[in-house]
Design a protein around this motif. Sequence first.
Motif, PDB file in Angstrom:
ATOM      1  N   MET A 108       0.802  -1.220   0.000  1.00  0.00           N
ATOM      2  CA  MET A 108       0.000   0.000   0.000  1.00  0.00           C
ATOM      3  C   MET A 108       0.839   1.277   0.000  1.00  0.00           C
ATOM      4  N   ASP A 109       2.001   1.252   0.650  1.00  0.00           N
ATOM      5  CA  ASP A 109       2.796   2.471   0.788  1.00  0.00           C
ATOM      6  C   ASP A 109       3.396   2.926  -0.534  1.00  0.00           C
ATOM      7  N   LEU A 110       3.713   1.979  -1.414  1.00  0.00           N
ATOM      8  CA  LEU A 110       4.396   2.315  -2.656  1.00  0.00           C
ATOM      9  C   LEU A 110       3.413   2.301  -3.823  1.00  0.00           C
ATOM     10  N   ARG A 111       2.415   3.163  -3.700  1.00  0.00           N
ATOM     11  CA  ARG A 111       1.429   3.376  -4.753  1.00  0.00           C
ATOM     12  C   ARG A 111       1.206   4.870  -4.916  1.00  0.00           C
ATOM     13  N   SER A 112       0.731   5.250  -6.077  1.00  0.00           N
ATOM     14  CA  SER A 112       0.365   6.649  -6.317  1.00  0.00           C
ATOM     15  C   SER A 112      -1.007   6.680  -6.987  1.00  0.00           C
ATOM     16  N   PRO A 113      -2.059   7.106  -6.243  1.00  0.00           N
ATOM     17  CA  PRO A 113      -2.044   7.494  -4.838  1.00  0.00           C
ATOM     18  C   PRO A 113      -1.832   6.295  -3.919  1.00  0.00           C
ATOM     19  N   ALA A 114      -1.457   6.599  -2.667  1.00  0.00           N
ATOM     20  CA  ALA A 114      -1.141   5.542  -1.701  1.00  0.00           C
ATOM     21  C   ALA A 114      -2.397   4.777  -1.306  1.00  0.00           C
ATOM     22  N   GLY A 115      -2.196   3.752  -0.485  1.00  0.00           N
ATOM     23  CA  GLY A 115      -3.288   2.842  -0.164  1.00  0.00           C
ATOM     24  C   GLY A 115      -4.314   3.352   0.821  1.00  0.00           C
ATOM     25  N   ALA A 116      -4.072   4.487   1.470  1.00  0.00           N
ATOM     26  CA  ALA A 116      -5.015   5.002   2.453  1.00  0.00           C
ATOM     27  C   ALA A 116      -6.402   5.153   1.834  1.00  0.00           C
ATOM     28  N   VAL A 117      -7.372   4.464   2.390  1.00  0.00           N
ATOM     29  CA  VAL A 117      -8.779   4.438   1.969  1.00  0.00           C
ATOM     30  C   VAL A 117      -8.957   3.682   0.649  1.00  0.00           C
ATOM     31  N   LEU A 118      -8.219   4.046  -0.382  1.00  0.00           N
ATOM     32  CA  LEU A 118      -8.377   3.391  -1.681  1.00  0.00           C
ATOM     33  C   LEU A 118      -7.931   1.940  -1.650  1.00  0.00           C
ATOM     34  N   GLY A 119      -6.966   1.620  -0.805  1.00  0.00           N
ATOM     35  CA  GLY A 119      -6.469   0.249  -0.719  1.00  0.00           C
ATOM     36  C   GLY A 119      -6.753  -0.421   0.609  1.00  0.00           C
ATOM     37  N   CYS A 120      -6.903   0.381   1.667  1.00  0.00           N
ATOM     38  CA  CYS A 120      -7.103  -0.205   2.989  1.00  0.00           C
ATOM     39  C   CYS A 120      -7.903   0.735   3.876  1.00  0.00           C
ATOM     40  N   LEU A 121      -8.504   0.166   4.894  1.00  0.00           N
ATOM     41  CA  LEU A 121      -9.160   0.909   5.964  1.00  0.00           C
ATOM     42  C   LEU A 121      -8.846   0.203   7.277  1.00  0.00           C
ATOM     43  N   ALA A 122      -8.868   0.975   8.363  1.00  0.00           N
ATOM     44  CA  ALA A 122      -8.645   0.410   9.695  1.00  0.00           C
ATOM     45  C   ALA A 122      -9.849   0.722  10.572  1.00  0.00           C
ATOM     46  N   TYR A 123     -10.183  -0.214  11.462  1.00  0.00           N
ATOM     47  CA  TYR A 123     -11.362  -0.101  12.319  1.00  0.00           C
ATOM     48  C   TYR A 123     -10.930  -0.281  13.768  1.00  0.00           C
ATOM     49  N   ASN A 124     -11.212   0.698  14.583  1.00  0.00           N
ATOM     50  CA  ASN A 124     -10.850   0.615  15.993  1.00  0.00           C
ATOM     51  C   ASN A 124     -11.826  -0.286  16.738  1.00  0.00           C
ATOM     52  N   TYR A 125     -11.469  -0.659  17.954  1.00  0.00           N
ATOM     53  CA  TYR A 125     -12.298  -1.548  18.766  1.00  0.00           C
ATOM     54  C   TYR A 125     -13.701  -1.001  18.984  1.00  0.00           C
ATOM     55  N   ASN A 126     -13.856   0.333  18.953  1.00  0.00           N
ATOM     56  CA  ASN A 126     -15.156   0.966  19.188  1.00  0.00           C
ATOM     57  C   ASN A 126     -15.914   1.279  17.903  1.00  0.00           C
ATOM     58  N   GLY A 127     -15.406   0.821  16.766  1.00  0.00           N
ATOM     59  CA  GLY A 127     -16.099   0.996  15.506  1.00  0.00           C
ATOM     60  C   GLY A 127     -15.683   2.206  14.700  1.00  0.00           C
ATOM     61  N   GLU A 128     -14.757   2.998  15.204  1.00  0.00           N
ATOM     62  CA  GLU A 128     -14.290   4.157  14.448  1.00  0.00           C
ATOM     63  C   GLU A 128     -13.486   3.692  13.227  1.00  0.00           C
ATOM     64  N   ILE A 129     -13.617   4.441  12.135  1.00  0.00           N
ATOM     65  CA  ILE A 129     -12.985   4.090  10.871  1.00  0.00           C
ATOM     66  C   ILE A 129     -11.854   5.070  10.587  1.00  0.00           C
ATOM     67  N   PHE A 130     -10.709   4.547  10.116  1.00  0.00           N
ATOM     68  CA  PHE A 130      -9.540   5.385   9.856  1.00  0.00           C
ATOM     69  C   PHE A 130      -8.966   5.095   8.471  1.00  0.00           C
ATOM     70  N   VAL A 131      -8.212   6.059   7.959  1.00  0.00           N
ATOM     71  CA  VAL A 131      -7.625   5.926   6.621  1.00  0.00           C
ATOM     72  C   VAL A 131      -6.640   4.764   6.543  1.00  0.00           C
ATOM     73  N   SER A 132      -6.052   4.406   7.666  1.00  0.00           N
ATOM     74  CA  SER A 132      -5.070   3.324   7.744  1.00  0.00           C
ATOM     75  C   SER A 132      -4.817   3.053   9.210  1.00  0.00           C
ATOM     76  N   ASP A 133      -4.064   2.000   9.508  1.00  0.00           N
ATOM     77  CA  ASP A 133      -3.756   1.717  10.909  1.00  0.00           C
ATOM     78  C   ASP A 133      -2.838   2.783  11.487  1.00  0.00           C
ATOM     79  N   GLU A 134      -1.964   3.356  10.638  1.00  0.00           N
ATOM     80  CA  GLU A 134      -1.113   4.456  11.103  1.00  0.00           C
ATOM     81  C   GLU A 134      -1.971   5.666  11.491  1.00  0.00           C
ATOM     82  N   GLY A 135      -3.033   5.915  10.728  1.00  0.00           N
ATOM     83  CA  GLY A 135      -3.945   7.003  11.073  1.00  0.00           C
ATOM     84  C   GLY A 135      -4.631   6.764  12.401  1.00  0.00           C
TER      85      GLY A 135
END
Length: 510
Positions: free
Chosen positions: A354-381
């Motif tokens: 995901m990191d070596l793409r243009s545009p990068a993988g944030a949202v377009l390639g991956c999403l992260a979900y916290n334990y409480n259901g919050e959605i983020f652009v990536s796990d780093e986010g």
Amino acid sequence: MSRLTTLTRGAPVDIDALAAFNFRDMGGWHLLTNEWGQYLTLETADFERFMAGKIDASDPLYPELESRGFLRARLDFRQLAAGYVKKNSFQWFPGPSLHMIVVTLRCNQKCQYCHSSVVDPSRTDTDMDLETAKKTVDFIFQTPNPTICIEFQGGEPLLNWPVVKFITQYAQAKAKASKRKLLMALVCNFTLMTEDKLDFLFEHHVSICTSLDGPAELHNKNRPFLGGGEAQQKVVGWLENVQARCLADTSKKYYLPGALMTTTRFSFDYGPQIVDLYVKLGLEQIFLRPLSPIGYAKRVWKDIGYEASEFVRFYEKTLDYIIDLNLAGKSQIMERMALILLAKIVKGEDPGFMDLRSPAGAVLGCLAYNYNGEIFVSDEGRMVDHQGDPIFRLGDVAKSSWLDVIDHPTTRACVSASTLDNQPMCQQCAYKPYCGAEPVFHYETQRSVFGQMPNSGWCVSHMGVFDVIFKKLRDPRSRKVLEKWLERDQCRWQESGAVPAGQPEVVDAT
């Protein structure tokens, strides 16, 4: 460098007849690349002849310049466009494929870098509940990509085993009903694994990846237990156990276990020893990953971090050792970052990193979900959010739709910032066809999702690693090893009857 006019067949190649390309002076030779993802290396004397218009159709270099798209009037658009589409196939995917679910923030370890910013095992309030788990899976199946990969993260996900089991079974039922391809992966520290849990994971074809930073003294320093104690022996024991079970029944395609290391300042003196341990354990790959100053790691960077140039030196030295082992016939172990770059450079493919793409993988390639259901652009986010800054939060699985997420202002900002055509320095870089820009990294280090590439640690480390790989491709002995890696990476699951952990989407951990 870009000059576009016409070329008369048989005449010298005037500078105005060159197709658009970028180049990099590598000291004694030059690297040329173009938007199609084609590359060519020229000795400095040949490069100067090329630029001076002293190459004509009878020159041995002419066919290569022509076939690789460096001559404007000789462009084979059908062939070059097909290569571009293959290399950038992710741009045609209708949404993210990788979905990282944090089922708990609890962990029984307190790693030096602690990217996940974990909490004490007694804090059950940070466990995902079944209702949130169901809504998370339901949201994931709103996304339109026909292939879905769900990756369990933490904390230590085995501390919330009931939810891991529920999500696995519920997601597999939904995938069957909707006729979608589903891959499942678990990232854990192995210290809480049991035979019953392993039986379930095997039965449901969940791949397993763990962290192994190296020999006991290094691993236990980087990844100690809460309250003290040593974890490395348990990790090694379960790696051996899982691998033996995978290979015991070649009639079934089980997932071979994977291990990832994170490079801290303490790792620099252990390069060969880290590789030797992976070889001893029979692991097919090692991933020499840099540490990122994101989340908790940013707070302790002065203790465990380093300059990007220091990582590049460590990477080159350790890669040399790995290649030497291959050349000497002592091991066939492969380095994962090199494989990722080789797939892009040599084969013209998108390896799913995901990191070596243009545009990068944030949202377009991956999403992260916290334990409480919050959605983020990536796990780093998500890690940035855990430190008190919600800038990369996109919504909540209970309230948000996929259309809300894809149309979110933060999504738009991350996509724009990680599109290399929008980055002045990247737009002129020879490594543009193979690289990417990570908006969360640049926000954390430079307070801007766009970043400033001349001062970017991301840019320094990636340019350095690209330099190393292209130098190896110029060396006949090293290139022979690297080409064998590409062949083996393509077919190794067929040889063993097993499937490598985390392929193709899952490439990150802890």
